[in-house]
Design a protein around this motif. Structure first.
Motif, mmCIF file in Angstrom:
data_model
loop_
_atom_site.group_PDB
_atom_site.id
_atom_site.type_symbol
_atom_site.label_atom_id
_atom_site.label_comp_id
_atom_site.label_asym_id
_atom_site.label_seq_id
_atom_site.Cartn_x
_atom_site.Cartn_y
_atom_site.Cartn_z
ATOM 1 N N LEU A 37 0.801 -1.227 0.000
ATOM 2 C CA LEU A 37 0.000 0.000 0.000
ATOM 3 C C LEU A 37 0.832 1.273 0.000
ATOM 4 N N LEU A 218 0.143 3.669 5.637
ATOM 5 C CA LEU A 218 -0.818 4.769 5.521
ATOM 6 C C LEU A 218 -0.451 5.759 4.422
ATOM 7 N N ALA A 221 -2.705 6.488 1.474
ATOM 8 C CA ALA A 221 -3.929 7.273 1.653
ATOM 9 C C ALA A 221 -3.643 8.687 2.134
ATOM 10 N N VAL A 222 -2.505 8.888 2.803
ATOM 11 C CA VAL A 222 -2.134 10.192 3.339
ATOM 12 C C VAL A 222 -0.817 10.620 2.704
#
Length: 738
Positions: A37, A218, A221-222
């Motif tokens: 991710l 993360l 997404a950020v």
């Protein structure tokens, strides 16, 4: 809280296999998530609400082809006048054609058309426009761009691709591993046991692994800035090792007193663990508090680092007890291990049961910590005066501090960005590396067409402007883009003055809106907003420190003294960092090629981080002073006891933090280098000068007044029980296994 943590520590030891398994599963799971991710990090610094950002957003809408990253290829001919010859023109045009056909490039501007050639006919600039913003330019595209002009270089020409497209993510290499190695050596010397040092380091590394894996998971997404993961790694390593060190040290002390491993680890987590939770909470609050500044990239940096610190705290109070359970008494050196076992045996034989507490041997008060405390308290007035004078002198350069976003002129010597910037400065002057852009927009093409000549004339008459480029219009004719070349470089004070002067002159021309932007203008806007926010944030941090320490120590003067000590640390750290990185004193010792203003977010970031770390040492030293004072010692003796018991551990903790932060000084990136240097210096000043020297001297001078608190305030404040008074009452009601 101490009683709750006592039970948590014992439970973690009893179920140590489960605890270790859970943390390993979390580590592996987050590692897989990070690998699948992980998103790209950003090297740009956006600033919503500023004029420069508003102009960039407008350009992205009106000039989509020009909203991508730009590159500048500097060309230097072997001799003067060669660019004007047919052979020289052929070489340059071949480089232009090569650049225009690169993957990801939408076009390259011929310097003969743009007249970007020096009068002596030796230097030229080729502007390259990419289709995407810098963060979306792939590594392959960047690598192909860096190789432009290889054929010309073989003929003796110098071709140097540069520009914002080369703003790549700083790499964390092997040099910072030196800091971890030094930290391991400090642990071995402190504990005298490879087992204790190894388990402390393993505990910290697992915590860092979990924190960093979660952060990268993360990142899809950020949006993370390129420096956020490195800051998180710095802090995660430093506090992870320190927090495990504090708990392991207290655990070993209880083992020497003859307690069983389970009871020893329970008490260690209940007492030292309480301090760890409090200290970690102060770091997290200070870092998360960066969000109040209202700057997105700084908020992300603070929250990323706060996340890794939170993981370090959780690992210290759960995984550390589990690992200590596997080690048993092997965390002690052989000599102390035998002494501890003998103490436990004597206690069992004397009472006939394993339920009695061991009677510790007479305390050794001949150590350096006790000797240092006696000396400091005896000479407290001279010590305070010398300390204040010394830190005051170190802080003097801070009054000349300037902050800015870095430009290519501060990049490491030999890097493509630095080579290109140096070549542009040599041929065209420093202003060509920090171009500005004036955006003129209105509701109609006629209004824009009327305003553009007026704006151009006003800008040309502004002092400090070297040249103004012809305007470019968007397809609708409602928006014009005017390039401005200043005489000074991007981080020069004169350029900052020029930006304000232009904005004052062209703020309103007719019915058109005029906005000034560009990388240089963005950097100035970011720096000014951070500078304006710094006093507010400093006041917030100081007020928070006084409130938190008032809760812990039930005192008014101790928190005020701690806050003033923190301000001394910050001022002296700023002074030394400015002297080295801005003024260039001893810059060679840290591998700094070019002194420059400090990175914009360093001061405010330093305040937040040093606040949390300063509270660490304050809690670990002063909590023992309060504990002994409450139990009947005189104020002076309590001060000596606190220093005597805490000096060795705090010294080791500070050396470890300095080693970890210092390891980042060896990186080439000047931003990371300055962050590592400032944090290492700040920890050294706070631990050794403020907390271990000035604090005991002031505590001795205040005497019993240090612990005064009005009764009404004492009743109003909740009892957080950092010293474990509630835990001792709980233990007095039940038998203790040895």
């Amino acid at each position: 809280m101490a009683t709750l943590l006592y039970r948590l520590g014992r439970a973690s030891l009893r179920r140590r296999r489960l605890v270790v398994a859970v943390w390993l599963v979390v580590l592996v799971g987050l590692g897989i998530a990070a690998a699948t991710l992980k998103g790209p990090t950003a090297s740009n610094f956006t600033m919503p609400g500023t004029e420069s950002q508003q102009a960039l957003d407008l350009l992205a809408e009106r000039f989509p082809a020009a909203s991508g990253a730009t590159g500048t290829i500097a060309v230097k001919a072997p001799a003067d006048g060669q660019l004007t010859t047919p052979e020289g023109q052929a070489v340059v045009k071949e480089v232009v054609q090569e650049a225009a056909t690169l993957p990801g490039v939408v076009g390259a501007v011929d310097p003969y058309r743009s007249q970007a050639i020096t009068p002596n006919g030796r230097f030229a600039l080729i502007q390259v426009q990419f289709a995407t913003v810098g963060d979306d330019v792939t590594a392959d595209q960047r690598e192909a761009y860096e190789k432009v002009g290889a054929k010309a270089e073989a003929q003796g020409w110098q071709i140097a691709p540069g520009g914002e497209v080369l703003n790549a993510e700083p790499e964390v290499g092997s040099t910072e591993a030196l800091g971890v190695l030094v930290a391991a050596i400090v642990l071995i010397i402190t504990f005298g046991s490879l087992v204790a040092a190894g388990m402390t380091m393993l505990n910290a590394l697992i915590g860092v692994g979990v924190g960093m894996a979660g952060l990268f998971a993360l990142s899809g997404a950020v949006e993370l800035t390129s420096t956020a993961p490195i800051l998180a790694l710095m802090l995660g390593l430093a506090v992870g090792i320190d927090y495990s060190l504090f708990i392991t040290s207290r655990h070993r002390q209880h083992l020497i007193e003859g307690l069983s491993p389970e009871e020893a680890v329970g008490r260690a987590v209940g007492t030292a663990g309480s301090a760890v939770v409090f200290a970690g909470a102060t770091v997290v609050i200070a870092l998360a508090g960066l969000a109040v500044v209202g700057i997105p990239f700084l908020t992300v940096m603070g929250l990323a680092a706060a996340g890794t610190v939170s993981v370090a705290v959780l690992v210290a109070i759960t995984l550390a007890p589990a690992l200590l359970g596997f080690a048993g008494r092997r965390v002690l050196p052989r000599k102390l291990r035998r002494a501890g076992e003998a103490t436990a045996t004597e206690a069992t034989e004397s009472t006939g049961t394993t339920g009695a507490a061991a009677t510790p041997a007479a305390e050794d008060r001949s150590g350096f910590g006790f000797r240092w405390a006696h000396w400091v308290t005896r000479l407290r007035v001279p010590v305070i005066l010398v300390g204040l004078l010394g830190l005051g002198l170190l802080a003097l350069p801070a009054q000349d501090m300037r902050i800015a976003l870095p430009d290519a002129s501060t990049a490491p010597v030999g890097s493509p960005a630095r080579t290109s910037a140096d070549l542009i400065r040599e041929g065209f002057g420093p202003g060509f590396t920090g171009r500005l852009a004036v955006v003129v927009t209105s509701d109609s093409p006629q209004e824009t067409a009327t305003a553009v000549p007026q704006v151009t004339a006003l800008v040309q008459r502004t002092e400090g402007v070297l040249a103004v480029a012809p305007p470019q219009l968007d397809p609708s004719g409602r928006t014009a883009l005017i390039g401005v070349i200043p005489k000074s470089g991007p981080t020069d004070a004169a350029t900052e003055t020029l930006v304000h002067d232009i904005r004052d002159r062209v703020g309103s021309v007719g019915d058109a809106e005029v906005l000034l932007t560009g990388v240089t203008a963005i950097g100035i806007d970011v720096s000014e907003k951070l500078a304006d926010a710094m006093p507010v944030y400093l006041l917030l941090v100081v007020g928070l420190s006084i409130l938190l320490l008032m809760l812990v120590f039930r005192s008014i003067l101790v928190p005020v003294k701690a806050a003033l000590g923190f301000l001394l640390t910050v001022a002296a750290t700023f002074g030394i960092t400015v002297a080295v990185f801005q003024q260039g004193h001893l810059a060679g010792l840290v591998g700094l090629d070019s002194p420059a203003p400090l990175i914009s977010f360093l001061p405010i970031l330093l305040i937040g981080i040093l606040f949390g770390l300063a509270m660490d040492y304050e809690v670990f030293l002063v909590s023992r002073m309060r504990e002994d004072f409450v139990h009947g010692d005189t104020a002076r003796q309590a001060t000596i006891n606190g220093m005597g018991h805490g000096a060795r551990v705090v010294t080791a903790a500070a050396l470890i933090m300095m080693s970890v932060f210092g390891g980042f000084i060896f990186l080439d990136d000047p931003v990371i280098k300055s962050m590592g240097f400032a944090l290492a210096v700040g920890v050294a000043i706070d631990a050794f000068v403020v907390r271990m020297t000035i604090v005991p001297a002031v505590m001795s001078l205040l005497n019993t007044r240090a612990w005064w608190l009005p009764r009404w305030l004492d009743r109003a404040l909740p009892n957080v029980d950092i010293e474990g008074e509630g835990l001792r009452a709980h233990l007095d009601k039940q038998p203790v296994n040895v």
